[in-house]
Design a protein around this motif. Sequence first.
Motif, PDB file in Angstrom:
ATOM      1  N   GLY A 189       0.985  -1.145  -0.102  1.00 41.88           N
ATOM      2  CA  GLY A 189       0.002  -0.020  -0.055  1.00 41.88           C
ATOM      3  C   GLY A 189       0.962   1.187  -0.192  1.00 41.88           C
ATOM      4  O   GLY A 189       0.685   2.187   0.901  1.00 41.88           O
ATOM      5  N   THR A 190       1.833   1.382  -0.766  1.00 45.40           N
ATOM      6  CA  THR A 190       2.626   2.343  -0.922  1.00 45.40           C
ATOM      7  C   THR A 190       1.706   3.729  -1.416  1.00 45.40           C
ATOM      8  O   THR A 190       0.857   3.423  -2.134  1.00 45.40           O
ATOM      9  CB  THR A 190       3.953   2.407  -1.801  1.00 45.40           C
ATOM     10  N   VAL A 191       2.531   4.846  -1.379  1.00 44.77           N
ATOM     11  CA  VAL A 191       1.725   6.022  -1.616  1.00 44.77           C
ATOM     12  C   VAL A 191       2.406   6.845  -2.487  1.00 44.77           C
ATOM     13  O   VAL A 191       3.479   7.280  -2.154  1.00 44.77           O
ATOM     14  CB  VAL A 191       1.253   6.864  -0.540  1.00 44.77           C
ATOM     15  N   SER A 192       1.998   7.483  -3.610  1.00 45.30           N
ATOM     16  CA  SER A 192       2.594   8.572  -4.232  1.00 45.30           C
ATOM     17  C   SER A 192       2.515  10.003  -3.380  1.00 45.30           C
ATOM     18  O   SER A 192       1.503  10.522  -3.383  1.00 45.30           O
ATOM     19  CB  SER A 192       1.883   8.933  -5.836  1.00 45.30           C
ATOM     20  N   THR A 193       3.584  10.183  -2.811  1.00 39.39           N
ATOM     21  CA  THR A 193       4.040  11.131  -1.617  1.00 39.39           C
ATOM     22  C   THR A 193       4.341  12.368  -1.893  1.00 39.39           C
ATOM     23  O   THR A 193       5.643  12.469  -2.331  1.00 39.39           O
ATOM     24  CB  THR A 193       4.360  10.598  -0.519  1.00 39.39           C
ATOM     25  N   PRO A 194       3.954  13.428  -1.977  1.00 41.25           N
ATOM     26  CA  PRO A 194       4.442  14.712  -1.941  1.00 41.25           C
ATOM     27  C   PRO A 194       5.682  14.892  -0.932  1.00 41.25           C
ATOM     28  O   PRO A 194       5.243  14.576   0.083  1.00 41.25           O
ATOM     29  CB  PRO A 194       3.389  15.929  -1.885  1.00 41.25           C
ATOM     30  N   ILE A 195       6.728  15.381  -1.455  1.00 44.29           N
ATOM     31  CA  ILE A 195       7.844  15.739  -0.498  1.00 44.29           C
ATOM     32  C   ILE A 195       8.450  17.143  -0.916  1.00 44.29           C
ATOM     33  O   ILE A 195       8.083  17.725  -1.938  1.00 44.29           O
ATOM     34  CB  ILE A 195       8.961  14.608  -0.752  1.00 44.29           C
ATOM     35  N   ARG A 196       9.111  17.477  -0.031  1.00 45.92           N
ATOM     36  CA  ARG A 196       9.911  18.839  -0.060  1.00 45.92           C
ATOM     37  C   ARG A 196      11.162  18.457  -0.764  1.00 45.92           C
ATOM     38  O   ARG A 196      12.056  17.459  -0.587  1.00 45.92           O
ATOM     39  CB  ARG A 196      10.310  19.395   1.423  1.00 45.92           C
ATOM     40  N   TRP A 197      11.710  19.519  -1.477  1.00 45.72           N
ATOM     41  CA  TRP A 197      12.966  19.368  -1.981  1.00 45.72           C
ATOM     42  C   TRP A 197      14.029  18.891  -1.271  1.00 45.72           C
ATOM     43  O   TRP A 197      14.900  18.263  -1.554  1.00 45.72           O
ATOM     44  CB  TRP A 197      13.302  20.692  -3.150  1.00 45.72           C
ATOM     45  N   ALA A 198      14.137  19.514  -0.177  1.00 45.98           N
ATOM     46  CA  ALA A 198      15.089  19.219   0.976  1.00 45.98           C
ATOM     47  C   ALA A 198      15.175  17.809   1.302  1.00 45.98           C
ATOM     48  O   ALA A 198      16.114  17.171   2.019  1.00 45.98           O
ATOM     49  CB  ALA A 198      15.113  19.876   2.071  1.00 45.98           C
ATOM     50  N   GLU A 199      14.026  16.842   0.944  1.00 47.57           N
ATOM     51  CA  GLU A 199      13.946  15.687   1.444  1.00 47.57           C
ATOM     52  C   GLU A 199      14.683  14.529   0.411  1.00 47.57           C
ATOM     53  O   GLU A 199      14.356  13.280   0.746  1.00 47.57           O
ATOM     54  CB  GLU A 199      12.484  15.192   1.645  1.00 47.57           C
TER      55      GLU A 199
END
Length: 316
Positions: free
Chosen positions: A252-262
Motif C-alpha cells: 500500500g505505498t503512496v505517491s507522496t508529495p515531498i519537499r526538495w530538501a527531502e
Amino acid sequence: MAQKSAAVELEVGPHTVRISNPDRVYFPARGETKLDLVNYYLSVGDGIVNALRERPCMLHRFPSGVAGEKVHQKRVPHGAPPWLETVRVTFPRYNRHADELCVTELAHVAWAVQMSTVEFHPWNSRRADTEKPDEWRIDLDPMPDCGFDRVRRVAHVAHEILDELGAVGWPKTSGGRGLHIYVRIEPRWGFSDVRRAALAFAHEVERRAPDDVTTTWWRKDRDPRLLFVDYNQNARDHTIASAYSVRGNPEGTVSTPIRWAEIDDVEPGDCTIATVPARFAELGDLHAGIDDAVFSLDPLLEWADRDGVEEPPDPG
C-alpha cells in the motif's frame, strides 16, 4: 466461502457513502482492509481532492484486493449516485467517448473506493478544456538496474534546470521506484506542444547528466542501468498516479508529495497508507500552492525549436 462483513455508512461532507465488504483485506503485507483504504483517503482529503480536482480520472480498481485482478475503468458506471460529477472525453482514434469521474469533493473519492478503486490516475488537463493541459509532468522512471541514488541525482539536476527556467517544480514519490515532478502551466497549448516541451527538457537533463539519464525512445534500446526521463506521460490520455494516490501493491505505498530538501533522505517504500496520514497531519498538503505557481512553456518550446525537436510518435 468467507462470510461477507456488514456494510458501513460514512458521512462524507453532505453525502452518505455506503461501504460494502469493509473488512475485505486489500493489502496483504500488513492486512489493511477496504475500510482502512477509505479512511486513508479521508485522512488526506484536502490533498487528494486538490490533486484530482476537475480532471478526468481513470480508476484502477481491484475488486478482490491488490493480489487479485486489476480493472482499468474510464467510464463511470450506470447507477452512480446523482451527486457524482463526470466529464466527457473523446477518443478520436476509436470514434468513442467516455464520461469519466471528475472529482470536486471528497465524497467522490470515497465513492470510487467503494467501487474498489485503489489508484487514481487523472489527466493533466481539466474539464474546462480537456484538450489544453495545465500540468506538465516530469516522470523520473528508473530502468530495471537503476538504483534510487541515481534517481536522487537526476532529481537535483531537474530542479536546477527548473530554477534556471523560473519554474516551480512540485516533487513526489511515484509510489514505486521513481519520482515525479509536476509543474503548473498556462493552459494555452495542446498535448502535442506540451509533449514537445517535455522532450526538450528531458534532452537538457540528459545533456547535463549523460552518465545517469537516457531519453532513448525504444525501451529495448535503453541501458538498464539508466534513468528514463519519461516525456510520454504528457501525451493525450496518458495518466500517472496522482499525488496521495495509493498504489496497487501489497504494501500500500503512496505517491507522496515531498519537499526538495527531502530528496536525499526519502525512502519511497516508507510512504504507505500506514505512515502518510500522520505525515499529512503534521505537514499538510505540500502541493497546496501548485496553482499559484504557473509557468509558461515558451522557453521550452524555444529549446525544442532550437534543437529541432519533433514530437515523437504517439506512444499508444
